[in-house]
Design an enzyme around this catalytic site. Sequence first.
Site, mmCIF file in Angstrom:
data_model
loop_
_atom_site.group_PDB
_atom_site.id
_atom_site.type_symbol
_atom_site.label_atom_id
_atom_site.label_comp_id
_atom_site.label_asym_id
_atom_site.label_seq_id
_atom_site.Cartn_x
_atom_site.Cartn_y
_atom_site.Cartn_z
ATOM 1 N N SER A 301 0.777 -1.122 0.052
ATOM 2 C CA SER A 301 -0.115 -0.169 -0.102
ATOM 3 C C SER A 301 0.819 1.224 0.056
ATOM 4 C CB SER A 301 -0.897 -0.109 1.033
ATOM 5 O OG SER A 301 -1.973 0.984 1.286
ATOM 6 N N LYS A 326 -0.823 -3.821 -3.571
ATOM 7 C CA LYS A 326 -2.048 -3.346 -3.437
ATOM 8 C C LYS A 326 -2.359 -1.970 -3.703
ATOM 9 C CE LYS A 326 -4.830 -1.986 0.891
ATOM 10 N NZ LYS A 326 -4.978 -0.775 0.761
ATOM 11 N N GLN A 330 -8.598 3.365 0.375
ATOM 12 C CA GLN A 330 -9.838 2.996 1.190
ATOM 13 C C GLN A 330 -9.909 4.496 1.959
ATOM 14 O OE1 GLN A 330 -7.258 0.550 1.161
ATOM 15 N NE2 GLN A 330 -8.484 -0.230 -0.351
#
Length: 475
Positions: A301, A326, A330
Amino acid sequence: MRKSRLFLVGVLLLIGAIWLNGCGKQEAAKNESISKLPVVDEVFEKIQERAVYPVKKDELIEGALRGMTDTIGDPYSTYLTEQEAESHRESLAGSRVGIGAEMTRTNGKYIVVAPIKGGPAEKAGLQPYDEIVRVNGERLANETLRDVVNMIRGEKGTEVKLTIFRPEADKHMEYTITRDHMPVISVSHELIKERDAKLGYIALSMFGEETAKEWQKATSDVLKKGAQAIIIDVRGNPGGYLKAVSEISSSLLEEDRTFVVMQDAKGNLTPVSTEKDDKLSFNERLKHVPIVIVQDVGSASASEVLSAAIKDLKRGEIIGTTSFGKGTVQETMELSNGGELKLSTSKWLTPKEKWIHGKGVTADIEVKQNALFTEHLQMVTDTMKEGHFNDQVAYAQRMLKAFDHRPGRTDGYFDRETAEAVHAFRAEYEIKEGYDMDREFFTALKTAAEEYRAEPKNDKQLRMAVDFLVNKLEK
């Protein structure tokens, strides 16, 4: 069919939430179909009235919420209860309240891995391998590790009473520990001297609320000590806040450089650029010193946003292995019941507009580690003998193999060849002679691995980073 069922259960939330919102609204919910799907009202009522297994309304509603997010098919979109949401926020906060002890759950036991140095647990006298059996007089049984951690946590200044079993003393002991704020340190650093070069080594364990400030202090310190280049270690870093990545990227790159591109659900692209942050005064030399990033499959991420930017913009090299992969962002949305909806609302692309999701950021120089660095070290308290077949045996076999003790297999079956390898390991590390895997054996296995990891010469990826930068400085 499964997704349809999950969706119907999910829509049930709309009705349930209104029913729980107050007596007047409960009555309204009975007279008005909010979902416009009568079958949802039917299912809810029938479960409440006739299910042989009783289910509380709030549990049914939370199940509906989870059902909706599960239907998306995205492991990063999820519903968090109020308690889970609080734990998630704490994980990225600058500090958290607790007793300062790392814990694990093994074979149904709740074991102290290590008290944090200087924390309340250490001051009270808790030790590694202590088994927590009661919290505030309540005996632990089938709780999850998260449940136990939440039982132990509380407000600063309040007390928690723990009953522990200490194997060495073969007795139970009582501790009363006062909870306190425990700082969450996400950045560690040191100066590495190699030949005639000085390198700043900075490890980022996550991108939390205070990471940028910690990064500023760390980089300032190593540069003051004469660092000519920087090694940034994001191995095992699961990510965190994009804001922290933005601030760190801004300290390494020239102003107004695109370091990541956001793509929304409709495909619209929004470049995100570095900027001058007046809140943090980074050393200007950071933008010009040579850097390398060391990463592994555990780098995910936000870590990948940084690595991809450094790679695409040719600011430095990546050493290690391909990262996790990733490529979504979010957004966390607060819900009326105190919980949160964590929803993937954007994809992030590299400055060259590549999507690394499921692929990862590849290393410029690939270096694989010894298994002793990649293995998750376990606390095992039970005794394993020949004929046993389980995950703990498989773990020990992998570790023995990494130590070159040749167990013959790593599938978890404890055979004679494995027993001979155990016997050889016990002899080498001067443990009481035997062929079983007992607590003493597993402790020695863990200690030996920790000592191996502590030797910089054994870290192949770090060694490559050091050699690469030293050679670059010498040219």
